[in-house]
Motif scaffolding. Structure first.
Motif, PDB file in Angstrom:
ATOM      1  N   GLU A  96       0.522  -1.163   0.025  1.00 20.24           N
ATOM      2  CA  GLU A  96       0.098   0.030   0.151  1.00 20.24           C
ATOM      3  C   GLU A  96       0.899   1.185   0.109  1.00 20.24           C
ATOM      4  OE1 GLU A  96      -3.330   0.219   2.936  1.00 20.24           O
ATOM      5  OE2 GLU A  96      -2.436   2.137   3.548  1.00 20.24           O
TER       6      GLU A  96
ATOM      7  N   ILE B  86      -1.616  -0.746  -4.024  1.00 19.52           N
ATOM      8  CA  ILE B  86      -2.701  -0.184  -3.621  1.00 19.52           C
ATOM      9  C   ILE B  86      -2.330   1.318  -3.338  1.00 19.52           C
ATOM     10  CG2 ILE B  86      -4.482   0.055  -1.687  1.00 19.52           C
ATOM     11  CD1 ILE B  86      -4.031  -3.159  -1.248  1.00 19.52           C
TER      12      ILE B  86
ATOM     13  N   LYS C 268      -3.235   5.063  -1.865  1.00 19.06           N
ATOM     14  CA  LYS C 268      -4.070   6.000  -0.860  1.00 19.06           C
ATOM     15  C   LYS C 268      -4.397   7.116  -1.302  1.00 19.06           C
ATOM     16  CE  LYS C 268      -4.619   6.571   4.102  1.00 19.06           C
ATOM     17  NZ  LYS C 268      -3.832   6.306   5.468  1.00 19.06           N
TER      18      LYS C 268
END
Length: 292
Positions: free
Chosen positions: A38, A66, A68
């Motif tokens: 992430e 991923i 944010k």
């Protein structure tokens, strides 16, 4: 159906790296241990597409990200007068940033984590609808930080809203510390993927106490093997509703995330991406640290 394990960021997990490993080499070393990550830095600043290409170049073709969402896109910059006027501009810059990841099939989803003051109100539902439209058909995960979305009869309505609007549920493991935390709800809202984020269970350190270092304390937690084992049937349940489940350990403050992630990989019978045992070649294990 597959379950993927990774960490929040790659810079803070010293146990993964040999002494002297350069910061610029950490991502490539990280990929020997995990297949997903992430990206947290995009919350603080929208990066350039070139930076995404650099990170892709440091990782193997199967490795995925991923990303944010930028804090201005989720309303964290409360009190800033020009955020609303620049909303579409922010989204356009963010979409341009992740375009290289999309083109090379390296993006898992974009994570929208909303602040504790983003409670269950009509105006906030409208924000979510508008956000989803601005993101086009890009997979988007949704994580709340206010219990009102899941309190009493709103729980079923929130889950149904996420299904209707095609939001990916970010299932949270976090302390129950008042309105600014959400319960663990084991339910998928997207047939393709579900996210799980383990923040730790440091109840006393979860809320802002006015100390400048409260963020360092919030995620200070070491999961026991029993607590991790309790996630096995939960992950199985989520796997019944989604093709893939992506698990991110975010309990980074004390250096426990990498070790806990590897413990869960062992419980799931997984190997490292390089085929080695998850605990192999750790420069310094958590067990060793606990001796002193």
């Amino acid at each position: 159906m597959s379950i993927y394990i990774g960490l929040g960021g790659w810079g803070d997990h010293d146990s993964l790296y040999s002494k002297g490993t350069k910061s610029t080499d950490r991502l490539s070393v990280y990929t020997k241990h995990f297949e997903i990550v992430e990206i947290d830095s995009t919350f603080y600043a929208i990066q350039s597409p070139e930076r995404m290409r650099q990170w892709m170049a440091q990782t193997p073709p199967h490795f995925k990200f991923i990303v944010k969402a930028y804090q201005g896109m989720t309303g964290h910059q409360r009190g800033s007068s020009d955020v609303a006027s620049k909303r579409e501009e922010m989204f356009a810059a963010f979409l341009a940033m992740i375009q290289p990841l999309i083109e090379h099939d390296r993006l898992i989803c974009v994570l929208f984590q909303y602040p504790p003051w983003f409670d269950c109100m009509t105006k906030h539902v409208m924000v979510l609808r508008a956000t989803k439209k601005l993101m086009n058909n890009i997979p988007c995960a949704l994580e709340f930080r206010h219990q009102s979305w899941f309190r009493d009869e709103m729980r079923a309505k929130t889950i149904q809203f996420m299904k209707d609007e095609q939001w990916i549920h970010s299932v949270c493991d976090e302390p129950q510390a008042g309105d600014g935390s959400i319960p663990m709800i084991i339910e998928s809202t997207n047939e393709t993927l579900t996210m799980v984020r383990l923040h730790g269970r440091n109840e006393s350190g979860w809320n802002d106490t006015g100390d400048d270092k409260w963020r360092e304390v919030r995620y200070l937690y070491d999961y026991s093997e029993q607590q991790l084992a309790e996630w096995l049937p939960r992950l199985e349940q989520l796997s019944q509703g989604s093709e893939d489940v992506f698990v991110i350990f975010n309990n980074n403050s004390g250096g426990h995330a990498a070790h806990n992630a590897k413990q869960l990989m062992i419980l799931l019978g997984q190997q490292r991406p390089d085929g080695k045992h998850p605990m192999e070649a750790l420069p310094q294990s958590v067990e060793q640290l606990e001796l002193f």
